[in-house]
Enzyme design. Structure first.
Site, mmCIF file in Angstrom:
data_model
loop_
_atom_site.group_PDB
_atom_site.id
_atom_site.type_symbol
_atom_site.label_atom_id
_atom_site.label_comp_id
_atom_site.label_asym_id
_atom_site.label_seq_id
_atom_site.Cartn_x
_atom_site.Cartn_y
_atom_site.Cartn_z
ATOM 1 N N ILE A 136 0.871 -1.166 0.000
ATOM 2 C CA ILE A 136 0.000 0.000 0.000
ATOM 3 C C ILE A 136 0.912 1.221 0.000
ATOM 4 C CG2 ILE A 136 -2.030 -1.054 1.066
ATOM 5 C CD1 ILE A 136 -1.170 -0.065 3.749
ATOM 6 N N ASP A 137 0.412 2.312 -0.528
ATOM 7 C CA ASP A 137 1.236 3.505 -0.704
ATOM 8 C C ASP A 137 1.728 4.058 0.634
ATOM 9 O OD1 ASP A 137 0.703 3.344 -3.441
ATOM 10 O OD2 ASP A 137 -1.092 4.580 -3.246
ATOM 11 N N LYS A 138 2.788 4.827 0.564
ATOM 12 C CA LYS A 138 3.391 5.423 1.751
ATOM 13 C C LYS A 138 2.367 6.122 2.635
ATOM 14 C CE LYS A 138 6.367 9.254 3.105
ATOM 15 N NZ LYS A 138 6.925 10.534 2.646
ATOM 16 N N ARG A 236 -6.900 5.296 -5.991
ATOM 17 C CA ARG A 236 -6.698 6.733 -6.166
ATOM 18 C C ARG A 236 -6.948 7.147 -7.613
ATOM 19 N NH1 ARG A 236 -0.785 7.320 -3.835
ATOM 20 N NH2 ARG A 236 -1.150 9.543 -4.216
#
Length: 302
Positions: A136-138, A236
């Site tokens: 998962i993204d930062k 997103r």
């Protein structure tokens, strides 16, 4: 290896970060921004902001220091472990933590923390992703499953590829919906105009996101998203594509948005078959404090 560039501006009115990224092929705009913050770029021997508009004949000096070499070093970083057995670890990743080392983030990652916690992590073909089967993204918080053995990695990757596992996300998005639920089926690939971004493109990879509207506020909504596929930045990109970008998203969102530490996106529920017993395991974790407090503020505005 360090690199130095001396540029003389021949086209005025362009932002400094964009001008440099356009002139130096090996530097992305994001990397240029980092160099500006670090004081490695000057204009006429003075430090300027990334938003500075270059003037004709400005002398721009760019110093690119050598990147810190990647090394998998254990680091004593606290972990929020939700579950662990001999095969898997389920961890609640905080917002702001990168999952694994990369050129721009050589340390202080989830992998560094996991290596301190245990020596039992399944190796990865890439080398710098031991135990990691999905990311998962930062600035996205929430649940990740970690493989401790090669057999566990094979099982978890199979479940991901065959849509067996369960992944539910909560997101605060811009705008309100006329429908209670929906399905976004749109291919995702590299943005042809910006290599740092993904986009819905005709020749992209198959990508499907299901969403359900949970609450609606003044100008914003709380939705639940279920991933059918797992493309880079999928939620997103898809939500931005349908006109409801995730609040706080610096890459795909709106400038006038909710204040936070990045996108308001949380991997809330994770379910999968235990690799050895095949028993179904399912976990849930509450949203971070800033996410919770923002929801309370939005509810009070109703």
């Amino acid at each position: 290896m360090t690199n130095d560039y001396n540029l003389t501006v021949d086209k005025a009115g362009i932002r400094l970060d964009k001008y440099i990224a356009d002139q130096i092929e090996d530097l992305s705009r994001t990397r240029v921004g980092e160099l500006i913050k670090d004081g490695e770029i000057t204009v006429n021997n003075k430090k300027e902001k990334a938003s500075y508009k270059v003037i004709l004949n400005d002398e721009v000096k760019v110093h690119v220091p050598a990147l810190k070499p990647l090394s998998l070093e254990p680091e004593n970083i606290p972990l929020d472990i939700i579950y662990e057995d001999d095969d898997v670890i389920v961890v609640n990743k905080p917002q702001g933590m990168v999952v694994h080392p990369s050129a721009g983030h050589p340390d202080h990652t989830l992998v560094n923390a996991l290596l301190y916690h245990t020596k039992d992590l399944a190796s990865s073909p890439e080398g710098f992703r031991p135990g990691i089967v999905h990311r998962i993204d930062k600035d996205t918080s929430g649940l990740l499953m970690i493989a401790k053995t090669p057999t566990a990695r094979e099982s978890l990757e199979y479940q991901l590829a065959n849509k067996i596992n369960k992944r539910l996300y909560l997101a605060i998005v811009h705008g309100n919906f006329g429908e209670e639920a929906g399905k976004i089926d749109a291919p995702i690939g590299r943005n042809p105009l910006d290599r740092k971004k993904m986009a819905v493109v005709e020749n992209g990879k198959h990508a499907v996101t299901h969403f359900k509207v949970l609450e609606q506020y003044q100008g914003f909504s709380l939705i639940q998203c279920q991933l059918e596929t797992g493309r880079t930045h999928q939620i997103r990109v898809h939500l931005s594509y349908i006109g409801h970008p995730v609040a706080g998203d610096p890459l795909y969102g709106l400038k006038n948005t909710l204040k936070g530490n990045g996108q308001f996106l949380h991997a809330q529920v994770l379910g999968f078959n235990q690799p050895t017993t095949n028993d179904w395991l399912e976990f849930s974790t509450p949203v971070p404090t800033i996410f919770h407090d923002t929801l309370e503020t939005l509810r009070k505005r109703m």
